[in-house]
Design a protein around this motif. Structure first.
Motif, short mmCIF file in Angstrom:
data_model
loop_
_atom_site.label_atom_id
_atom_site.label_comp_id
_atom_site.label_asym_id
_atom_site.label_seq_id
_atom_site.Cartn_x
_atom_site.Cartn_y
_atom_site.Cartn_z
N THR A 104 10.95 25.04 11.47
CA THR A 104 9.59 24.81 10.98
C THR A 104 9.57 23.54 10.13
OG1 THR A 104 9.91 26.03 8.92
CG2 THR A 104 9.16 27.31 10.87
N VAL A 105 8.37 23.12 9.79
CA VAL A 105 8.19 21.97 8.90
C VAL A 105 8.96 22.21 7.60
CG1 VAL A 105 6.45 20.86 7.45
CG2 VAL A 105 6.01 21.19 9.88
N LEU A 106 8.77 23.38 6.99
CA LEU A 106 9.45 23.69 5.73
C LEU A 106 10.96 23.65 5.90
CD1 LEU A 106 9.09 24.56 2.76
CD2 LEU A 106 9.18 26.93 3.55
N GLU A 107 11.48 24.24 6.96
CA GLU A 107 12.92 24.27 7.19
C GLU A 107 13.48 22.87 7.42
OE1 GLU A 107 13.10 28.73 9.20
OE2 GLU A 107 12.74 26.97 10.48
N GLY A 134 2.29 17.80 -1.74
CA GLY A 134 1.96 16.44 -2.18
C GLY A 134 1.63 15.51 -1.02
N MET A 135 2.09 15.86 0.16
CA MET A 135 1.82 15.06 1.36
C MET A 135 0.62 15.61 2.13
SD MET A 135 4.55 12.91 2.08
CE MET A 135 6.03 12.56 1.17
N GLY A 136 -0.05 16.62 1.56
CA GLY A 136 -1.20 17.21 2.23
C GLY A 136 -0.84 18.10 3.40
N LEU A 137 0.37 18.67 3.37
CA LEU A 137 0.84 19.46 4.50
C LEU A 137 1.11 20.93 4.17
CD1 LEU A 137 3.32 16.83 5.99
CD2 LEU A 137 1.16 17.57 6.99
N SER A 138 0.55 21.41 3.07
CA SER A 138 0.83 22.80 2.68
C SER A 138 0.36 23.79 3.73
CB SER A 138 0.22 23.12 1.31
OG SER A 138 -1.18 22.91 1.35
N GLY A 139 -0.65 23.45 4.48
CA GLY A 139 -1.14 24.33 5.53
C GLY A 139 -0.34 24.26 6.82
N ARG A 140 0.69 23.42 6.84
CA ARG A 140 1.48 23.22 8.06
C ARG A 140 2.95 23.67 7.90
NH1 ARG A 140 -2.75 22.39 11.00
NH2 ARG A 140 -3.44 20.29 11.42
N ILE A 141 3.30 24.28 6.78
CA ILE A 141 4.72 24.55 6.52
C ILE A 141 5.39 25.45 7.54
CG2 ILE A 141 4.57 24.07 4.05
CD1 ILE A 141 4.69 27.08 3.55
N SER A 153 3.97 14.33 11.39
CA SER A 153 5.42 14.28 11.59
C SER A 153 6.06 13.25 10.69
CB SER A 153 5.75 13.96 13.06
OG SER A 153 5.30 14.99 13.91
N GLN A 154 5.41 12.10 10.55
CA GLN A 154 5.94 11.05 9.68
C GLN A 154 5.97 11.52 8.23
OE1 GLN A 154 7.95 8.77 9.77
NE2 GLN A 154 6.93 6.81 10.06
N ARG A 155 4.95 12.22 7.77
CA ARG A 155 4.93 12.72 6.40
C ARG A 155 5.99 13.79 6.18
NH1 ARG A 155 -0.89 14.44 5.52
NH2 ARG A 155 -1.09 14.18 7.75
N VAL A 156 6.26 14.61 7.18
CA VAL A 156 7.36 15.59 7.08
C VAL A 156 8.67 14.84 6.95
CG1 VAL A 156 8.64 17.41 8.27
CG2 VAL A 156 6.13 17.40 8.33
N ALA A 157 8.84 13.78 7.74
CA ALA A 157 10.08 12.98 7.67
C ALA A 157 10.24 12.34 6.30
CB ALA A 157 10.07 11.91 8.77
N ILE A 158 9.14 11.90 5.70
CA ILE A 158 9.20 11.32 4.36
C ILE A 158 9.59 12.39 3.34
CG2 ILE A 158 7.83 10.27 2.51
CD1 ILE A 158 6.22 8.85 4.82
N ALA A 159 8.99 13.57 3.43
CA ALA A 159 9.34 14.66 2.51
C ALA A 159 10.82 15.02 2.66
CB ALA A 159 8.46 15.88 2.78
N ARG A 160 11.30 15.08 3.89
CA ARG A 160 12.72 15.38 4.13
C ARG A 160 13.61 14.31 3.49
NH1 ARG A 160 14.20 15.04 10.13
NH2 ARG A 160 13.80 12.88 9.58
N ALA A 161 13.20 13.06 3.58
CA ALA A 161 13.98 11.97 3.00
C ALA A 161 14.02 12.04 1.48
CB ALA A 161 13.42 10.62 3.45
#
Length: 175
Positions: A104-107, A134-141, A153-161
């Motif tokens: 998942t996005v969170l994982e 903070g990336m506006g993705l709380s509804g996508r976790i 997807s790019q914002r998830v990649a930034i959060a992961r980084a």
């Protein structure tokens, strides 16, 4: 020991192409980056920008030259030590995201922190959720990567980084 955070000296990267061909992706590149500095590498497509970032980030060994992190050559370190550097000191936002499709996005965001260790799973989960919020993705976790738009997807990649609070963030075409 140098006061520079990251330094590259005389980097070359040559790739073999075909039977006798060679591609000189990076030729005699050097850079000095101090703590708190932002550096932008730009140039036309195919100029070697991604290869240069991969060399600086310990992902692709140079044909010739050195990459120094706090004065120490990262390519003289063992493969395991370089992996630790990439997980702890560096964050990567790749051009093609490289999100794991079965997570998942969170994982996906939690994974580098789990690998790093030192924090409990609930703390890692909370930190990852806060980054995603903070990336506006709380509804996508709980979404899988295939359920996301390119921007998401790019914002998830930034959060992961960012999950391990790296000292250096490498962004390959982050926009």
């Amino acid at each position: 020991m140098s006061n520079n955070l990251l330094e590259a000296k005389g980097l070359y990267k040559v790739f073999k192409q075909g039977i006798a061909g060679r591609v000189h992706a990076v030729s005699d590149a050097s850079i000095v980056v101090g703590k708190g500095e932002r550096v932008f590498v730009h140039g036309p497509s195919g100029a070697g920008k991604s290869t240069f970032l991969y060399l600086l980030g310990g992902l692709n060994k140079p044909t010739k030259g050195k990459v120094l992190l706090r004065g120490k050559d990262i390519y003289r370190a063992s493969s395991r030590a370089r992996s630790r550097i990439r997980n702890t000191d560096f964050g990567f936002v790749f051009q093609f995201y490289y999100l794991l499709p079965e997570l998942t996005v969170l994982e996906n965001v939690m994974l580098p922190a789990i690998i790093k260790g030192g924090k409990t799973a609930p703390v890692i989960k909370k930190n990852a959720a806060e980054l995603l919020d903070g990336m506006g993705l709380s509804g996508r976790i709980n979404f899988l990567p295939r359920q996301l738009s390119g921007g998401e997807s790019q914002r998830v990649a930034i959060a992961r980084a960012l999950i391990n609070s790296p000292e250096i963030l490498f962004c390959d075409e982050p926009t």
